[in-house]
Design a protein around this motif. Structure first.
Motif, mmCIF file in Angstrom:
data_model
loop_
_atom_site.group_PDB
_atom_site.id
_atom_site.type_symbol
_atom_site.label_atom_id
_atom_site.label_comp_id
_atom_site.label_asym_id
_atom_site.label_seq_id
_atom_site.Cartn_x
_atom_site.Cartn_y
_atom_site.Cartn_z
ATOM 1 N N ASP A 175 5.093 -10.897 11.088
ATOM 2 C CA ASP A 175 3.830 -11.528 11.455
ATOM 3 C C ASP A 175 3.346 -11.232 12.865
ATOM 4 O OD1 ASP A 175 5.886 -13.118 12.467
ATOM 5 O OD2 ASP A 175 4.815 -14.998 12.124
ATOM 6 N N ASN A 176 4.172 -10.689 13.728
ATOM 7 C CA ASN A 176 3.645 -10.389 15.058
ATOM 8 C C ASN A 176 2.623 -9.251 15.029
ATOM 9 O OD1 ASN A 176 3.623 -11.417 17.698
ATOM 10 N ND2 ASN A 176 4.581 -9.561 18.416
ATOM 11 N N CYS A 177 2.545 -8.536 13.917
ATOM 12 C CA CYS A 177 1.533 -7.472 13.777
ATOM 13 C C CYS A 177 0.131 -8.064 13.531
ATOM 14 C CB CYS A 177 1.915 -6.548 12.623
ATOM 15 S SG CYS A 177 0.824 -5.122 12.419
ATOM 16 N N ILE A 178 0.077 -9.261 12.989
ATOM 17 C CA ILE A 178 -1.203 -9.876 12.635
ATOM 18 C C ILE A 178 -2.077 -10.043 13.879
ATOM 19 C CG2 ILE A 178 -2.323 -11.949 11.689
ATOM 20 C CD1 ILE A 178 0.256 -12.332 9.978
ATOM 21 N N LYS A 179 -3.314 -9.597 13.761
ATOM 22 C CA LYS A 179 -4.327 -9.658 14.817
ATOM 23 C C LYS A 179 -4.020 -8.714 15.983
ATOM 24 C CE LYS A 179 -7.221 -12.848 15.073
ATOM 25 N NZ LYS A 179 -8.629 -12.796 14.735
ATOM 26 N N TYR A 219 0.861 0.910 5.186
ATOM 27 C CA TYR A 219 -0.362 0.536 4.478
ATOM 28 C C TYR A 219 -1.126 -0.440 5.350
ATOM 29 C CZ TYR A 219 1.590 3.110 0.674
ATOM 30 O OH TYR A 219 2.084 4.153 -0.077
ATOM 31 N N GLU A 220 -2.461 -0.355 5.280
ATOM 32 C CA GLU A 220 -3.307 -1.065 6.228
ATOM 33 C C GLU A 220 -4.096 -2.196 5.600
ATOM 34 O OE1 GLU A 220 -6.748 -0.076 9.544
ATOM 35 O OE2 GLU A 220 -6.472 1.291 7.858
ATOM 36 N N GLY A 221 -3.887 -3.384 6.160
ATOM 37 C CA GLY A 221 -4.718 -4.526 5.841
ATOM 38 C C GLY A 221 -5.781 -4.688 6.908
ATOM 39 N N GLU A 222 -6.658 -5.644 6.712
ATOM 40 C CA GLU A 222 -7.731 -5.871 7.679
ATOM 41 C C GLU A 222 -7.193 -6.138 9.083
ATOM 42 O OE1 GLU A 222 -11.773 -8.483 7.860
ATOM 43 O OE2 GLU A 222 -9.973 -9.596 7.273
ATOM 44 N N ASN A 223 -6.098 -6.917 9.179
ATOM 45 C CA ASN A 223 -5.621 -7.249 10.518
ATOM 46 C C ASN A 223 -4.111 -7.074 10.728
ATOM 47 O OD1 ASN A 223 -4.617 -9.517 9.222
ATOM 48 N ND2 ASN A 223 -5.775 -10.986 10.428
ATOM 49 N N LEU A 258 -0.490 -4.233 9.452
ATOM 50 C CA LEU A 258 0.083 -3.151 8.658
ATOM 51 C C LEU A 258 1.302 -3.679 7.902
ATOM 52 C CD1 LEU A 258 0.204 -0.354 11.397
ATOM 53 C CD2 LEU A 258 -1.599 -0.737 9.704
ATOM 54 N N VAL A 259 1.697 -2.977 6.855
ATOM 55 C CA VAL A 259 2.951 -3.251 6.156
ATOM 56 C C VAL A 259 3.621 -1.919 5.819
ATOM 57 C CG1 VAL A 259 2.324 -5.509 5.196
ATOM 58 C CG2 VAL A 259 1.794 -3.432 3.906
ATOM 59 N N ILE A 260 4.901 -1.987 5.506
ATOM 60 C CA ILE A 260 5.692 -0.826 5.100
ATOM 61 C C ILE A 260 6.063 -0.998 3.631
ATOM 62 C CG2 ILE A 260 7.925 0.343 5.371
ATOM 63 C CD1 ILE A 260 7.852 -0.534 8.336
ATOM 64 N N HIS A 261 5.872 0.049 2.836
ATOM 65 C CA HIS A 261 6.318 -0.013 1.441
ATOM 66 C C HIS A 261 7.837 0.159 1.450
ATOM 67 C CE1 HIS A 261 6.846 0.554 -2.775
ATOM 68 N NE2 HIS A 261 5.538 0.478 -3.001
ATOM 69 N N PRO A 262 8.597 -0.887 1.070
ATOM 70 C CA PRO A 262 10.057 -0.822 1.184
ATOM 71 C C PRO A 262 10.712 0.223 0.279
ATOM 72 C CG PRO A 262 9.381 -2.874 0.150
ATOM 73 C CD PRO A 262 8.134 -2.188 0.614
ATOM 74 N N LYS A 286 4.396 -6.439 -1.675
ATOM 75 C CA LYS A 286 3.166 -6.944 -2.301
ATOM 76 C C LYS A 286 1.924 -6.308 -1.689
ATOM 77 C CE LYS A 286 0.390 -11.090 -2.942
ATOM 78 N NZ LYS A 286 0.333 -12.557 -2.860
ATOM 79 N N TRP A 287 1.830 -6.316 -0.373
ATOM 80 C CA TRP A 287 0.604 -5.853 0.271
ATOM 81 C C TRP A 287 0.532 -4.333 0.358
ATOM 82 C CZ3 TRP A 287 -2.987 -8.998 -0.422
ATOM 83 C CH2 TRP A 287 -2.716 -10.365 -0.470
ATOM 84 N N SER A 288 1.673 -3.656 0.365
ATOM 85 C CA SER A 288 1.626 -2.189 0.366
ATOM 86 C C SER A 288 1.114 -1.661 -0.969
ATOM 87 C CB SER A 288 2.996 -1.591 0.688
ATOM 88 O OG SER A 288 3.940 -1.880 -0.314
ATOM 89 N N GLU A 289 1.265 -2.439 -2.013
ATOM 90 C CA GLU A 289 0.740 -2.039 -3.315
ATOM 91 C C GLU A 289 -0.733 -2.389 -3.493
ATOM 92 O OE1 GLU A 289 3.613 -3.607 -6.096
ATOM 93 O OE2 GLU A 289 4.948 -1.903 -5.735
ATOM 94 N N ALA A 290 -1.269 -3.191 -2.579
ATOM 95 C CA ALA A 290 -2.667 -3.617 -2.666
ATOM 96 C C ALA A 290 -3.570 -2.928 -1.639
ATOM 97 C CB ALA A 290 -2.757 -5.134 -2.471
ATOM 98 N N TRP A 291 -2.998 -2.472 -0.539
ATOM 99 C CA TRP A 291 -3.777 -1.920 0.554
ATOM 100 C C TRP A 291 -3.700 -0.394 0.604
ATOM 101 C CZ3 TRP A 291 -1.504 -5.642 4.780
ATOM 102 C CH2 TRP A 291 -2.055 -6.918 4.624
ATOM 103 N N PRO A 292 -4.662 0.257 1.279
ATOM 104 C CA PRO A 292 -4.650 1.725 1.380
ATOM 105 C C PRO A 292 -3.603 2.235 2.373
ATOM 106 C CG PRO A 292 -6.513 0.853 2.603
ATOM 107 C CD PRO A 292 -5.873 -0.317 1.898
ATOM 108 N N ASN A 293 -3.156 3.446 2.122
ATOM 109 C CA ASN A 293 -2.198 4.123 2.988
ATOM 110 C C ASN A 293 -2.872 4.513 4.306
ATOM 111 O OD1 ASN A 293 -0.701 7.175 3.427
ATOM 112 N ND2 ASN A 293 0.577 5.396 3.069
ATOM 113 N N ILE A 294 -2.097 4.461 5.380
ATOM 114 C CA ILE A 294 -2.587 4.879 6.687
ATOM 115 C C ILE A 294 -1.551 5.817 7.304
ATOM 116 C CG2 ILE A 294 -1.709 2.735 7.716
ATOM 117 C CD1 ILE A 294 -3.870 3.057 9.899
ATOM 118 N N THR A 295 -2.014 6.958 7.808
ATOM 119 C CA THR A 295 -1.099 7.951 8.372
ATOM 120 C C THR A 295 -1.493 8.411 9.772
ATOM 121 O OG1 THR A 295 -2.317 9.766 7.338
ATOM 122 C CG2 THR A 295 -0.479 8.830 6.082
#
Length: 112
Positions: free
Chosen positions: A7-11, A27-31, A33-37, A72-81
Motif C-alpha cells: 500500500d505504500n505505492c498508493i498515491k 501492471y498499472e492502476g490509476e494510483n 502498480l502491482v506485480i503479477h505473482p 487480482k489487480w494484475s489481471e484487471a489492469w494494463p501492463n506497464i513497461t
C-alpha cells in the motif's frame, strides 16, 4: 517466492521499478502498480528501485494478503513497461498510513 507491491505505492506510483523488470510483470492502476505473482521470476531487481519502499518479497511477515491483491489487480489492469512521472502528490503521500482503506482506486491506469 515472488515480490509484491504494498500500500505504500498508493498515491505515489513511482515507476522506476518497471524499467528494470526483465519480464515486464508490472501492471498499472490509476494510483498504484502491482506485480503479477505468476510472472515474477523473483530476481529482486525492482525492490531497491522503489523510492517509496513499497515492493517486498512475499516471504516477509505481513505480505501474505498482498499476493492475492497483486494477482487480482494484475489481471484487471494494463501492463506497464516504461517509466512515467510519479503522481504529483507522491512525496506528500510517501509513508502515509492507511492508504489502502482511504485512497486505493480500482480504476485501471493507462499502461504503455
Amino acid at each position: 517466492m515472488t515480490y509484491v507491491v504494498t500500500d505504500n505505492c498508493i498515491k505515489c506510483k513511482y515507476t522506476d521499478c518497471v524499467e528494470v523488470c526483465p519480464v515486464d510483470c508490472f501492471y498499472e492502476g490509476e494510483n498504484m502498480l502491482v506485480i503479477h505473482p505468476d510472472e515474477c521470476i523473483d530476481c529482486g531487481v525492482c525492490e531497491p528501485e522503489c523510492p517509496a519502499d513499497a515492493i517486498r518479497p512475499d516471504t516477509e511477515p505481513g505480505t501474505e494478503s498482498w499476493v492475492g491483491f497483486n494477482l487480482k489487480w494484475s489481471e484487471a489492469w494494463p501492463n506497464i513497461t516504461t517509466k512515467k512521472d510519479p503522481l504529483p502528490e507522491a512525496e506528500a503521500f510517501d509513508g502515509v498510513e492507511g492508504k489502502l482503506e482511504k485512497h486505493f482506486s480500482e480504476k485501471p491506469g493507462e499502461g504503455d
